[in-house]
Design a protein around this motif. Structure first.
Motif, short mmCIF file in Angstrom:
data_model
loop_
_atom_site.label_atom_id
_atom_site.label_comp_id
_atom_site.label_asym_id
_atom_site.label_seq_id
_atom_site.Cartn_x
_atom_site.Cartn_y
_atom_site.Cartn_z
N LEU A 290 0.86 -1.23 -0.03
CA LEU A 290 -0.09 -0.02 -0.03
C LEU A 290 0.77 1.14 0.10
O LEU A 290 0.42 2.35 -0.58
N ASN A 291 2.01 1.31 0.75
CA ASN A 291 3.00 2.33 0.67
C ASN A 291 3.40 2.48 -0.70
O ASN A 291 3.64 3.62 -1.09
N ASN A 292 3.70 1.46 -1.41
CA ASN A 292 4.33 1.70 -2.96
C ASN A 292 3.15 2.29 -3.69
O ASN A 292 3.29 2.97 -4.76
N VAL A 293 1.67 1.98 -3.54
CA VAL A 293 0.71 2.48 -4.19
C VAL A 293 0.63 3.89 -4.03
O VAL A 293 0.60 4.98 -4.80
N ARG A 294 0.85 4.21 -2.57
CA ARG A 294 0.60 5.88 -2.46
C ARG A 294 1.77 6.69 -2.88
O ARG A 294 1.56 7.75 -3.38
N ARG A 295 3.17 6.07 -2.86
CA ARG A 295 4.23 6.71 -3.43
C ARG A 295 4.35 6.53 -4.66
O ARG A 295 5.10 7.77 -5.41
N HIS A 296 4.27 5.54 -5.36
CA HIS A 296 4.58 5.56 -6.78
C HIS A 296 3.46 5.26 -7.92
O HIS A 296 3.81 5.45 -8.91
N ALA A 297 2.38 4.99 -7.31
CA ALA A 297 1.39 4.53 -8.41
C ALA A 297 0.79 5.82 -9.04
O ALA A 297 -0.26 5.94 -10.19
N GLY A 298 0.78 6.88 -8.45
CA GLY A 298 -0.02 8.26 -8.87
C GLY A 298 -1.51 8.27 -9.05
O GLY A 298 -1.95 8.79 -9.77
N THR A 299 -2.10 7.21 -7.98
CA THR A 299 -3.27 7.23 -7.74
C THR A 299 -3.71 7.37 -6.10
O THR A 299 -2.78 7.04 -5.41
N GLY A 300 -4.78 7.77 -5.79
CA GLY A 300 -5.13 7.58 -4.40
C GLY A 300 -6.05 6.66 -3.70
O GLY A 300 -6.57 6.72 -2.72
N ARG A 301 -6.15 5.70 -4.57
CA ARG A 301 -6.98 4.58 -4.41
C ARG A 301 -6.39 3.21 -4.52
O ARG A 301 -5.89 3.03 -5.63
N ALA A 302 -6.49 2.22 -3.65
CA ALA A 302 -6.07 0.71 -3.86
C ALA A 302 -7.19 -0.03 -3.42
O ALA A 302 -8.22 0.16 -2.87
N PHE A 303 -7.14 -1.28 -3.95
CA PHE A 303 -8.01 -2.29 -3.56
C PHE A 303 -7.49 -3.50 -3.12
O PHE A 303 -6.56 -3.96 -3.56
N LEU A 304 -7.92 -3.77 -1.97
CA LEU A 304 -7.55 -5.14 -1.23
C LEU A 304 -8.32 -6.03 -1.01
O LEU A 304 -9.64 -5.93 -0.65
N THR A 305 -8.13 -7.67 -1.33
CA THR A 305 -8.87 -8.67 -1.05
C THR A 305 -8.10 -9.57 -0.21
O THR A 305 -6.98 -10.10 -0.48
N ALA A 306 -8.80 -9.94 0.80
CA ALA A 306 -8.14 -11.27 1.64
C ALA A 306 -9.12 -12.35 1.64
O ALA A 306 -10.32 -12.26 2.30
N VAL A 307 -8.66 -13.57 1.17
CA VAL A 307 -9.64 -14.62 1.36
C VAL A 307 -8.89 -15.92 1.98
O VAL A 307 -7.74 -16.12 1.69
N GLY A 308 -9.66 -16.87 2.43
CA GLY A 308 -9.15 -18.22 2.92
C GLY A 308 -9.15 -19.30 1.96
O GLY A 308 -9.96 -19.18 0.98
N ARG A 309 -7.84 -20.07 1.84
CA ARG A 309 -7.76 -21.03 0.85
C ARG A 309 -7.46 -22.41 1.73
O ARG A 309 -6.41 -22.53 1.97
N GLY A 310 -8.49 -22.95 2.20
CA GLY A 310 -8.36 -23.98 3.01
C GLY A 310 -7.90 -23.54 4.46
O GLY A 310 -8.50 -22.71 5.05
N ARG A 311 -6.47 -23.98 4.80
CA ARG A 311 -5.99 -23.48 6.05
C ARG A 311 -4.89 -22.30 5.60
O ARG A 311 -4.35 -21.82 6.53
N GLY A 312 -4.80 -21.73 4.35
CA GLY A 312 -3.95 -20.71 4.05
C GLY A 312 -4.66 -19.70 3.56
O GLY A 312 -6.09 -19.29 3.87
N VAL A 313 -4.13 -18.40 3.18
CA VAL A 313 -4.56 -17.11 3.01
C VAL A 313 -4.13 -16.72 1.66
O VAL A 313 -2.82 -17.10 1.34
#
Length: 370
Positions: A290-313
């Motif tokens: 997210l810091n890289n998005v803020r510093r380098h992407a030239g955009t003020g919005r990011a999208f994050l998705t976190a899902v379970g994969r069995g016992r993993g993430v």
């Protein structure tokens, strides 16, 4: 299985001793003993492989070892082979104990009746077989089945009690974790949303001022994520403590980025329990992405998705900004991607995949385990 197997082994040992001492030159006696040993190995070998006594092999043991072998021994060796105090009819006791464990009450009762009928028939045919010995053999068959069944019932009952106690402990721990998480959310709401609303209601700030609107937007996003978050654990995930820790760690990284002016649209779905160091490493890697998005992407919005994969993430951070050439990532993003994302994920047994192209935005996927 262990108790009835050891019981059978003691009877086979008695048979080996008897044959070696009294009929060492009889091929028929050795063949009968070998048959009993082979069938016993098949019965308990199969049980060890499957974790239970197989009904078919239990019936085969009763019919062959307990019923057929005494008749074969009588014909091939003679009356001494099936004396009521001899080793061959001892196998009826261990056969009845295996039947009590492997067949249940009805099956065990049928097997016991077959074994008793075999013993009675042999008693009537063999001259000199005394009634006292017959009664002793009857007692051995019946008591072996009864004790094995009681032993089996007791172990099952104790196992059920232990399972119930474990479920109660797991439920109590889950309730404690949920209460702790609620308290943490209450504290966060008190320090953020409630404080903002109280200040606006008191007229201490201009509700239309840009900084106030930005703060309200961040806190609205925080409330939205609380509503949308699916923290229902899988049945195999155990207590929700690890799930809460994962969600809380990722949420802290998101809020930290939002405090610096980055708007983050986050979604969480069925996060499983993970070790604390894994949750911390994922949150740190997400923070750097997210810091890289803020510093380098030239955009003020990011999208994050976190899902379970069995016992993993699996956690994905996406932006629609300027993008970059991954082959020059070191120049574009400094040491953030190699050290703070790739290396951190590798240390916990995970992996990071970065996809980007100039003008096409960036996608960072974090997976644990790799």
């Amino acid at each position: 299985m262990l108790a009835t197997g050891l019981y059978r082994a003691s009877h086979l040992s008695a048979g080996l001793t008897f044959v070696a001492r009294h009929t060492p030159g009889s091929a028929a006696a050795w063949a009968v003993l070998a048959t009993a040993v082979t069938l016993s190995l098949l019965l308990y070998g199969t049980a060890h492989a499957r974790g239970r006594l197989d009904r078919r092999w239990v019936w085969a043991d009763v019919l062959v070892t307990g019923c057929a072998l005494p008749w074969l021994a009588l014909r091939a060796i003679g009356a001494p082979a099936v004396d009521q105090s001899g080793w061959l009819l001892l196998l009826g006791g261990s056969a009845s104990s295996a039947a009590a464990v492997g067949l249940g009450l009805r099956g065990a009762a049928a097997c016991v009746l077959l074994l008793l009928a075999t013993s009675l028939a042999l008693h009537l045919l063999v001259a000199g077989s005394r009634s006292a010995e017959l009664l002793g053999h009857f007692n051995a068959v019946l008591s072996s089945a009864a004790m094995a069944w009681v032993f089996w019932w007791y172990l099952r009952r104790q196992g059920s009690l232990l399972d119930a106690a474990r479920e109660q402990a797991v439920a109590a721990e889950a309730r404690r974790v949920r209460q702790a998480e609620r308290m943490a959310h209450h504290a966060a709401l008190h320090d953020t949303v409630l404080a903002t609303l109280t200040t606006i209601a008191a007229g201490g700030v201009d509700a239309n001022a840009a900084p106030v609107r930005e703060r309200c937007a961040r806190e609205a996003a925080y409330l939205r994520r609380l509503i949308q978050r699916d923290e229902t654990p899988h049945p195999a995930d155990g207590p929700a403590a690890g799930t809460a820790a994962t969600g809380a760690a990722l949420e802290a990284a998101v809020r930290s980025a939002e405090c610096l002016g980055l708007a983050v649209s986050a979604q969480y779905h069925r996060l499983p329990a993970v070790p604390r160091d894994v949750a911390d490493a994922l949150a740190a890697a997400v923070g750097e992405a997210l810091n890289n998005v803020r510093r380098h992407a030239g955009t003020g919005r990011a999208f994050l998705t976190a899902v379970g994969r069995g016992r993993g993430v699996a956690v994905t951070v996406v932006d629609r900004g300027a993008g970059f050439d991954p082959s020059t990532a070191a120049r574009s993003c400094g040491t953030g991607l190699p050290r703070s994302v790739h290396a951190r994920m590798a240390r916990i047994g995970g992996a990071a995949v970065v996809e980007s192209a100039p003008g096409e935005g960036t996608r960072v996927e974090l997976r644990w385990p790799a």
